[in-house]
Design a protein around this motif. Sequence first.
Motif, PDB file in Angstrom:
ATOM      1  N   PHE A   1     -64.081  96.472  39.607  1.00  0.00           N
ATOM      2  CA  PHE A   1     -63.987  97.675  40.433  1.00  0.00           C
ATOM      3  C   PHE A   1     -62.675  98.422  40.239  1.00  0.00           C
ATOM      4  CE2 PHE A   1     -66.922  94.880  42.803  1.00  0.00           C
ATOM      5  CZ  PHE A   1     -68.027  95.715  42.848  1.00  0.00           C
ATOM      6  N   PHE A   2     -61.722  97.784  39.585  1.00  0.00           N
ATOM      7  CA  PHE A   2     -60.397  98.385  39.439  1.00  0.00           C
ATOM      8  C   PHE A   2     -60.320  99.150  38.119  1.00  0.00           C
ATOM      9  CE2 PHE A   2     -59.632  94.352  41.885  1.00  0.00           C
ATOM     10  CZ  PHE A   2     -59.683  94.980  43.119  1.00  0.00           C
ATOM     11  N   ALA A   3     -60.779 100.386  38.163  1.00  0.00           N
ATOM     12  CA  ALA A   3     -60.815 101.232  36.964  1.00  0.00           C
ATOM     13  C   ALA A   3     -59.865 102.404  37.113  1.00  0.00           C
ATOM     14  CB  ALA A   3     -62.239 101.711  36.712  1.00  0.00           C
ATOM     15  N   GLY A   4     -58.729 102.182  37.743  1.00  0.00           N
ATOM     16  CA  GLY A   4     -57.796 103.269  38.030  1.00  0.00           C
ATOM     17  C   GLY A   4     -57.270 103.960  36.786  1.00  0.00           C
ATOM     18  N   ALA A   5     -56.841 103.183  35.794  1.00  0.00           N
ATOM     19  CA  ALA A   5     -56.286 103.776  34.574  1.00  0.00           C
ATOM     20  C   ALA A   5     -57.330 104.606  33.841  1.00  0.00           C
ATOM     21  CB  ALA A   5     -55.744 102.677  33.664  1.00  0.00           C
ATOM     22  N   ALA A   6     -58.543 104.064  33.724  1.00  0.00           N
ATOM     23  CA  ALA A   6     -59.623 104.802  33.054  1.00  0.00           C
ATOM     24  C   ALA A   6     -59.967 106.072  33.821  1.00  0.00           C
ATOM     25  CB  ALA A   6     -60.858 103.905  32.933  1.00  0.00           C
ATOM     26  N   THR A   7     -59.965 105.988  35.137  1.00  0.00           N
ATOM     27  CA  THR A   7     -60.279 107.151  35.971  1.00  0.00           C
ATOM     28  C   THR A   7     -59.258 108.264  35.773  1.00  0.00           C
ATOM     29  OG1 THR A   7     -61.338 105.752  37.648  1.00  0.00           O
ATOM     30  CG2 THR A   7     -60.623 107.945  38.342  1.00  0.00           C
ATOM     31  N   ILE A   8     -57.986 107.904  35.716  1.00  0.00           N
ATOM     32  CA  ILE A   8     -56.932 108.903  35.525  1.00  0.00           C
ATOM     33  C   ILE A   8     -57.052 109.567  34.158  1.00  0.00           C
ATOM     34  CG2 ILE A   8     -54.441 109.247  35.341  1.00  0.00           C
ATOM     35  CD1 ILE A   8     -55.497 108.858  38.189  1.00  0.00           C
ATOM     36  N   MET A   9     -57.393 108.788  33.132  1.00  0.00           N
ATOM     37  CA  MET A   9     -57.587 109.354  31.796  1.00  0.00           C
ATOM     38  C   MET A   9     -58.724 110.378  31.800  1.00  0.00           C
ATOM     39  SD  MET A   9     -57.175 106.020  29.318  1.00  0.00           S
ATOM     40  CE  MET A   9     -57.713 106.952  27.877  1.00  0.00           C
ATOM     41  N   ILE A  10     -59.837 110.011  32.422  1.00  0.00           N
ATOM     42  CA  ILE A  10     -60.997 110.908  32.461  1.00  0.00           C
ATOM     43  C   ILE A  10     -60.698 112.131  33.318  1.00  0.00           C
ATOM     44  CG2 ILE A  10     -63.403 111.094  33.198  1.00  0.00           C
ATOM     45  CD1 ILE A  10     -63.650 108.070  32.569  1.00  0.00           C
ATOM     46  N   LEU A  11     -60.009 111.910  34.445  1.00  0.00           N
ATOM     47  CA  LEU A  11     -59.673 113.025  35.335  1.00  0.00           C
ATOM     48  C   LEU A  11     -58.796 114.057  34.627  1.00  0.00           C
ATOM     49  CD1 LEU A  11     -59.841 114.176  38.217  1.00  0.00           C
ATOM     50  CD2 LEU A  11     -57.789 112.847  38.771  1.00  0.00           C
ATOM     51  N   GLY A  12     -57.823 113.587  33.867  1.00  0.00           N
ATOM     52  CA  GLY A  12     -56.965 114.496  33.115  1.00  0.00           C
ATOM     53  C   GLY A  12     -57.754 115.323  32.109  1.00  0.00           C
ATOM     54  N   GLN A  13     -58.743 114.694  31.472  1.00  0.00           N
ATOM     55  CA  GLN A  13     -59.568 115.420  30.501  1.00  0.00           C
ATOM     56  C   GLN A  13     -60.470 116.440  31.196  1.00  0.00           C
ATOM     57  OE1 GLN A  13     -58.974 114.929  27.336  1.00  0.00           O
ATOM     58  NE2 GLN A  13     -60.436 116.497  26.695  1.00  0.00           N
ATOM     59  N   ILE A  14     -60.960 116.106  32.390  1.00  0.00           N
ATOM     60  CA  ILE A  14     -61.784 117.051  33.146  1.00  0.00           C
ATOM     61  C   ILE A  14     -60.969 118.294  33.504  1.00  0.00           C
ATOM     62  CG2 ILE A  14     -63.010 117.436  35.323  1.00  0.00           C
ATOM     63  CD1 ILE A  14     -63.897 114.521  35.225  1.00  0.00           C
ATOM     64  N   PHE A  15     -59.722 118.077  33.943  1.00  0.00           N
ATOM     65  CA  PHE A  15     -58.849 119.205  34.294  1.00  0.00           C
ATOM     66  C   PHE A  15     -58.510 120.054  33.073  1.00  0.00           C
ATOM     67  CE2 PHE A  15     -57.045 116.854  38.227  1.00  0.00           C
ATOM     68  CZ  PHE A  15     -58.094 117.346  38.995  1.00  0.00           C
TER      69      PHE A  15
ATOM     70  N   THR B   1     -69.648 118.984  31.942  1.00  0.00           N
ATOM     71  CA  THR B   1     -68.463 118.127  32.071  1.00  0.00           C
ATOM     72  C   THR B   1     -68.531 116.903  31.164  1.00  0.00           C
ATOM     73  OG1 THR B   1     -68.194 118.835  34.373  1.00  0.00           O
ATOM     74  CG2 THR B   1     -67.015 116.847  33.682  1.00  0.00           C
ATOM     75  N   ILE B   2     -69.601 116.139  31.282  1.00  0.00           N
ATOM     76  CA  ILE B   2     -69.685 114.877  30.525  1.00  0.00           C
ATOM     77  C   ILE B   2     -69.676 115.106  29.011  1.00  0.00           C
ATOM     78  CG2 ILE B   2     -71.188 112.895  30.023  1.00  0.00           C
ATOM     79  CD1 ILE B   2     -71.869 112.793  32.982  1.00  0.00           C
ATOM     80  N   PRO B   3     -70.438 116.079  28.463  1.00  0.00           N
ATOM     81  CA  PRO B   3     -70.331 116.328  27.011  1.00  0.00           C
ATOM     82  C   PRO B   3     -68.927 116.754  26.576  1.00  0.00           C
ATOM     83  CG  PRO B   3     -72.340 117.298  27.857  1.00  0.00           C
ATOM     84  CD  PRO B   3     -71.560 116.861  29.049  1.00  0.00           C
ATOM     85  N   MET B   4     -68.207 117.481  27.441  1.00  0.00           N
ATOM     86  CA  MET B   4     -66.869 117.948  27.090  1.00  0.00           C
ATOM     87  C   MET B   4     -65.835 116.818  27.075  1.00  0.00           C
ATOM     88  SD  MET B   4     -66.893 121.239  26.429  1.00  0.00           S
ATOM     89  CE  MET B   4     -65.200 121.746  26.643  1.00  0.00           C
ATOM     90  N   ILE B   5     -66.108 115.736  27.815  1.00  0.00           N
ATOM     91  CA  ILE B   5     -65.146 114.615  27.883  1.00  0.00           C
ATOM     92  C   ILE B   5     -65.698 113.380  27.161  1.00  0.00           C
ATOM     93  CG2 ILE B   5     -64.147 115.445  30.052  1.00  0.00           C
ATOM     94  CD1 ILE B   5     -65.766 113.262  31.489  1.00  0.00           C
ATOM     95  N   LYS B   6     -66.640 113.600  26.262  1.00  0.00           N
ATOM     96  CA  LYS B   6     -67.312 112.493  25.574  1.00  0.00           C
ATOM     97  C   LYS B   6     -66.328 111.591  24.825  1.00  0.00           C
ATOM     98  CE  LYS B   6     -70.786 111.604  22.003  1.00  0.00           C
ATOM     99  NZ  LYS B   6     -71.728 112.229  21.037  1.00  0.00           N
ATOM    100  N   ASP B   7     -65.363 112.193  24.134  1.00  0.00           N
ATOM    101  CA  ASP B   7     -64.411 111.393  23.353  1.00  0.00           C
ATOM    102  C   ASP B   7     -63.561 110.504  24.254  1.00  0.00           C
ATOM    103  OD1 ASP B   7     -65.307 112.428  20.974  1.00  0.00           O
ATOM    104  OD2 ASP B   7     -63.794 114.013  20.884  1.00  0.00           O
TER     105      ASP B   7
END
Length: 307
Positions: free
Chosen positions: A180-194, A219-225
Amino acid sequence: MKKQNSSLKTRKAQKQRFIFLFLLPTLVCFFLFYFYSVVTIFATSFTKWDYTNLTNPGFLGLDHLFDNYKYIFKEYPFFKEALKNSVTWAIIGVVFQVPLAVTVAIALSKKLPGWKISRNLYIIPSIISSAAMGLIFLQIYNPNYGVVNQLIRIFNPNFTDAVLLTPGINIIAMTCAYIFFAGAATIMILGQIFAIPQEIQEAAILDNITGWRREWYITIPMIKDTIKTVSVMAATSGFLLYNEVFFLTNGAAGTKSISFIIRELAVSSSRTQYARATTIGVIQILGGMLIILCINLIYSDRKTRKG
């Protein structure tokens, strides 16, 4: 014209030289600390290296070249258990942790009231050492006063077993201690969304692509990488899982992992079986490479596959 071409070639050469010099320290460190180590692991897997010759590994010879591999696959009792668990945790990382990180990142990207506090709270477990988290979950799963056993006793008053030592249940319990602790991955994805251009979002709204459809088609296709990178991180961290195994169960009751048995052979064994430990290290490296290859194939475009 010739002077202009010569000037361009000079600038290109200077640029290439600058890039090489800039990367040189990293390349030196890579070959010194990583490439050399990997080559050493592969080489020593074909040697006899244990407590009898700690400082002088001996080549097994062509007739017995794969003896260590035969021992690991056919005789060592915990290898299949460890491989199964490590592969399972790698798959769970991709199937569960990555969608969780994407979902939380999309929710935070809406910038609802309190989103910054939620973001900071969500990342806190990721900056706590896994040793500390292991001790916390030892208390949560404590058979006498742990929260989990107390909840189970609501439905089964006679339950007194240790969750971490109950085969089948303990794998689920250990997975919950980190998945459940996906904080680092979440921040990476959040930065790409912004980083998605606002014009694209506005164009989607004009085309009446709103709600979950905008997230799915835009959103999801744009952050695929970035999702692919996070998937590799989640899968490999699950495949290399060690600290949770060591601190929660010490490998008991069918919870051993590949990383754990490497330590068991090289450190815990009275024979200090270094060669057999590096043999498992080779398998672990090849397994990690296979995981990365599979994820790259999953995320590759159809056009790329055809090409």
